[in-house]
Design a protein around this motif. Structure first.
Motif, short mmCIF file in Angstrom:
data_model
loop_
_atom_site.label_atom_id
_atom_site.label_comp_id
_atom_site.label_asym_id
_atom_site.label_seq_id
_atom_site.Cartn_x
_atom_site.Cartn_y
_atom_site.Cartn_z
N GLY A 51 0.80 -1.22 0.00
CA GLY A 51 0.00 0.00 0.00
C GLY A 51 0.82 1.27 0.00
O GLY A 51 0.28 2.36 0.17
N ARG A 52 2.12 1.14 -0.21
CA ARG A 52 2.99 2.32 -0.18
C ARG A 52 3.01 3.08 -1.50
O ARG A 52 3.54 4.18 -1.57
N SER A 53 2.46 2.50 -2.55
CA SER A 53 2.45 3.14 -3.86
C SER A 53 1.04 3.12 -4.45
O SER A 53 0.34 2.10 -4.36
N PRO A 54 0.62 4.23 -5.05
CA PRO A 54 -0.71 4.27 -5.67
C PRO A 54 -0.73 3.68 -7.08
O PRO A 54 -1.78 3.60 -7.72
N LEU A 55 0.42 3.25 -7.56
CA LEU A 55 0.52 2.72 -8.91
C LEU A 55 0.39 1.20 -8.91
O LEU A 55 0.62 0.54 -7.90
N PHE A 56 0.03 0.64 -10.05
CA PHE A 56 -0.04 -0.81 -10.24
C PHE A 56 -0.85 -1.49 -9.12
O PHE A 56 -0.43 -2.49 -8.53
N VAL A 57 -2.00 -0.93 -8.83
CA VAL A 57 -2.82 -1.41 -7.72
C VAL A 57 -3.74 -2.53 -8.16
O VAL A 57 -4.43 -2.44 -9.18
N LEU A 161 9.79 -5.25 5.45
CA LEU A 161 8.55 -5.20 4.69
C LEU A 161 7.43 -4.55 5.49
O LEU A 161 6.50 -3.96 4.93
N TYR A 162 7.51 -4.66 6.82
CA TYR A 162 6.48 -4.14 7.71
C TYR A 162 6.93 -2.89 8.46
O TYR A 162 6.26 -2.44 9.39
N ALA A 163 8.07 -2.34 8.05
CA ALA A 163 8.65 -1.19 8.75
C ALA A 163 7.83 0.07 8.54
O ALA A 163 7.28 0.31 7.46
N GLY A 164 7.76 0.88 9.58
CA GLY A 164 7.06 2.15 9.46
C GLY A 164 7.91 3.21 8.78
O GLY A 164 7.37 4.17 8.22
N ASN A 165 9.22 3.05 8.82
CA ASN A 165 10.14 4.01 8.21
C ASN A 165 10.29 3.71 6.72
O ASN A 165 10.76 2.63 6.35
N PRO A 166 9.92 4.65 5.84
CA PRO A 166 10.04 4.42 4.39
C PRO A 166 11.47 4.11 3.94
O PRO A 166 11.66 3.33 3.01
N LEU A 167 12.45 4.71 4.61
CA LEU A 167 13.84 4.45 4.24
C LEU A 167 14.24 3.02 4.55
O LEU A 167 14.98 2.39 3.80
N GLU A 168 13.75 2.50 5.67
CA GLU A 168 14.05 1.11 6.02
C GLU A 168 13.41 0.17 5.01
O GLU A 168 14.01 -0.83 4.61
N TYR A 169 12.19 0.50 4.58
CA TYR A 169 11.53 -0.31 3.56
C TYR A 169 12.30 -0.24 2.24
O TYR A 169 12.54 -1.28 1.60
N ALA A 170 12.71 0.97 1.84
CA ALA A 170 13.46 1.13 0.59
C ALA A 170 14.78 0.38 0.64
O ALA A 170 15.19 -0.25 -0.35
N LYS A 171 15.43 0.41 1.78
CA LYS A 171 16.68 -0.35 1.94
C LYS A 171 16.43 -1.84 1.78
O LYS A 171 17.24 -2.56 1.19
N GLY A 172 15.30 -2.31 2.28
CA GLY A 172 14.97 -3.72 2.16
C GLY A 172 14.71 -4.15 0.73
O GLY A 172 14.81 -5.34 0.40
N LEU A 173 14.36 -3.21 -0.13
CA LEU A 173 14.11 -3.53 -1.53
C LEU A 173 15.40 -3.83 -2.29
O LEU A 173 15.35 -4.31 -3.43
N MET A 174 16.54 -3.58 -1.67
CA MET A 174 17.83 -3.83 -2.34
C MET A 174 18.22 -5.29 -2.14
O MET A 174 19.11 -5.63 -1.36
N ARG A 175 17.56 -6.18 -2.85
CA ARG A 175 17.86 -7.61 -2.76
C ARG A 175 17.49 -8.27 -4.08
O ARG A 175 16.61 -7.80 -4.81
N TYR A 176 18.16 -9.37 -4.35
CA TYR A 176 18.00 -10.03 -5.65
C TYR A 176 16.59 -10.56 -5.87
O TYR A 176 16.06 -10.49 -6.98
N ASP A 177 15.96 -11.09 -4.81
CA ASP A 177 14.64 -11.68 -5.01
C ASP A 177 13.59 -10.65 -5.41
O ASP A 177 12.55 -11.00 -5.96
N ILE A 178 13.87 -9.38 -5.14
CA ILE A 178 12.95 -8.33 -5.58
C ILE A 178 12.94 -8.26 -7.11
O ILE A 178 11.88 -8.06 -7.74
N LEU A 179 14.10 -8.43 -7.73
CA LEU A 179 14.17 -8.41 -9.19
C LEU A 179 13.33 -9.54 -9.78
O LEU A 179 12.74 -9.39 -10.87
N GLU A 180 13.28 -10.67 -9.08
CA GLU A 180 12.45 -11.78 -9.55
C GLU A 180 10.97 -11.51 -9.32
O GLU A 180 10.12 -11.96 -10.10
#
Length: 349
Positions: A51-57, A161-180
């Motif tokens: 729910g962090r992005s209004p796109l591709f909903v 994935l459940y972090a309230g801090n957007p930066l912590e969430y963005a940091k978590g997106l830096m992983r290979y399985d996200i590309l998959e």
């Protein structure tokens, strides 16, 4: 002539070094831009429907494990009750509970998790409620008896994935399985017949155990009768009475105090086969009782709270046909636990 050659070599060397320096800078800049672009794309696509992005909903996510799927399920506003814990409570059926209580339960149990993960999911669920929460059912097993305030988790869990801090969430997106996962999410969003993960989170593990022969293979059935605890001396009283600390109970007290008065809070100590029940008078037995006492004290000030204790010596826990192993029980016991939850909710009305 030698001087001319030396000057030419020096100029060539300097030019070469400059070129390599520019290449290195360009490589670093390109890498940073690419990483930022990938993170930005992942944030926009929102692969796990946080729910962090209004796109591709599109509601829900594709079929996947509960560690990631629960980020989407936990914010579904159609549920006003939820079940939290690990595989020792995942057999409780939201549909059966709803039919007897009228509460729209969501199953948010995640196998191989402990209190740190449970509190994370409880916070996520409560954060995304638009209306009143009618009931929370929380599994309090042996992992709650730790003395470590850090509540260490045994298996990996995507806390980012459940972090309230957007930066912590963005940091978590830096992983290979996200590309998959990104193309899978786009396929789910735009696919006309894309399969959706079950909305209420229920997963019946019985077929898996049956396929592995847990009900028929003699060597597996024999494990049930092997004593789990070694023989220990008996004590007249707890040798560490007054010294035991249960930080999970302290954290649970904070949670109970934060809940609205109308929210029912049901604590479940899940069933154990008889050989996994700590013997009375032993160190483990005292620890178990002290832990339960601490959890009970943590919720006593919340008016609508109750304890459903199946981690005790009772006839059902002596029946091997009700268990696959020492801590994973079958549907008859799941329904019995559900019945006790229903009774508790009825008393709290």
């Amino acid at each position: 002539m030698n001087s001319s050659i030396s000057s030419s070599e020096a100029t060539s060397k300097a030019s070469s070094e400059t070129s390599w320096w520019r290449f290195a800078v360009m490589l670093v800049v390109t890498t940073v831009v690419a990483v930022v672009a990938i993170i930005a794309a992942a944030y926009a696509i929102d692969p796990y429907d946080t729910g962090r992005s209004p796109l591709f909903v599109r509601e829900g996510v594709r079929p996947q494990g509960p560690r990631t799927a629960n980020a989407s399920r936990g914010r579904d506003p159609s549920f006003n009750g939820a079940i939290f814990g690990n595989s020792q409570i995942q057999l409780l059926s939201p549909e059966r509970l709803k039919s007897r209580t009228g509460i729209d339960f969501l199953q948010l149990a995640v196998p191989a998790t402990g209190p740190k993960e449970h509190f994370t999911l409880i916070d996520w669920f409560l954060k995304h409620r638009r209306g009143p929460v009618k009931a929370l059912v929380v599994d309090a097993d042996e992992t709650w008896c730790t003395s470590d305030p850090a509540m260490p988790n045994a298996k990996p869990f995507p806390f980012w994935l459940y972090a309230g801090n957007p930066l912590e969430y963005a940091k978590g997106l830096m992983r290979y399985d996200i590309l998959e996962e990104l193309p899978r999410r786009l396929g789910y969003v735009f696919g006309k017949k894309a399969e959706r993960a079950r909305e209420d989170g229920y997963w019946d593990y019985e077929p898996n155990y049956l396929n592995l022969g847990y009900d028929t293979r003699p060597e597996i059935r024999a494990r049930l009768e092997k004593p789990y605890y070694a023989t220990e001396p008996k004590f007249e009283r707890d040798p560490k009475e007054g010294q035991r600390k249960f930080p999970v109970a302290d954290r649970f007290r904070q949670l109970a105090a934060s809940l609205p008065a109308e929210t029912a809070l049901i604590v479940v100590h899940p069933p154990r086969y008889k050989n996994y029940l700590p013997p009375a008078g032993t160190e483990e037995g005292y620890l178990d009782q002290a832990c339960k006492t601490a959890v009970k004290a943590a919720v006593k000030d919340h008016a609508k709270s109750a304890i459903v204790d199946w981690r005790i010596d009772r006839p059902e826990n002596h029946n091997p046909d009700y268990f696959f192993d020492l801590s994973h029980y079958r549907q008859p016991l799941a329904m019995a636990v559900e019945a006790d939850i229903v009774k508790a909710l009825e008393r709290l009305r």
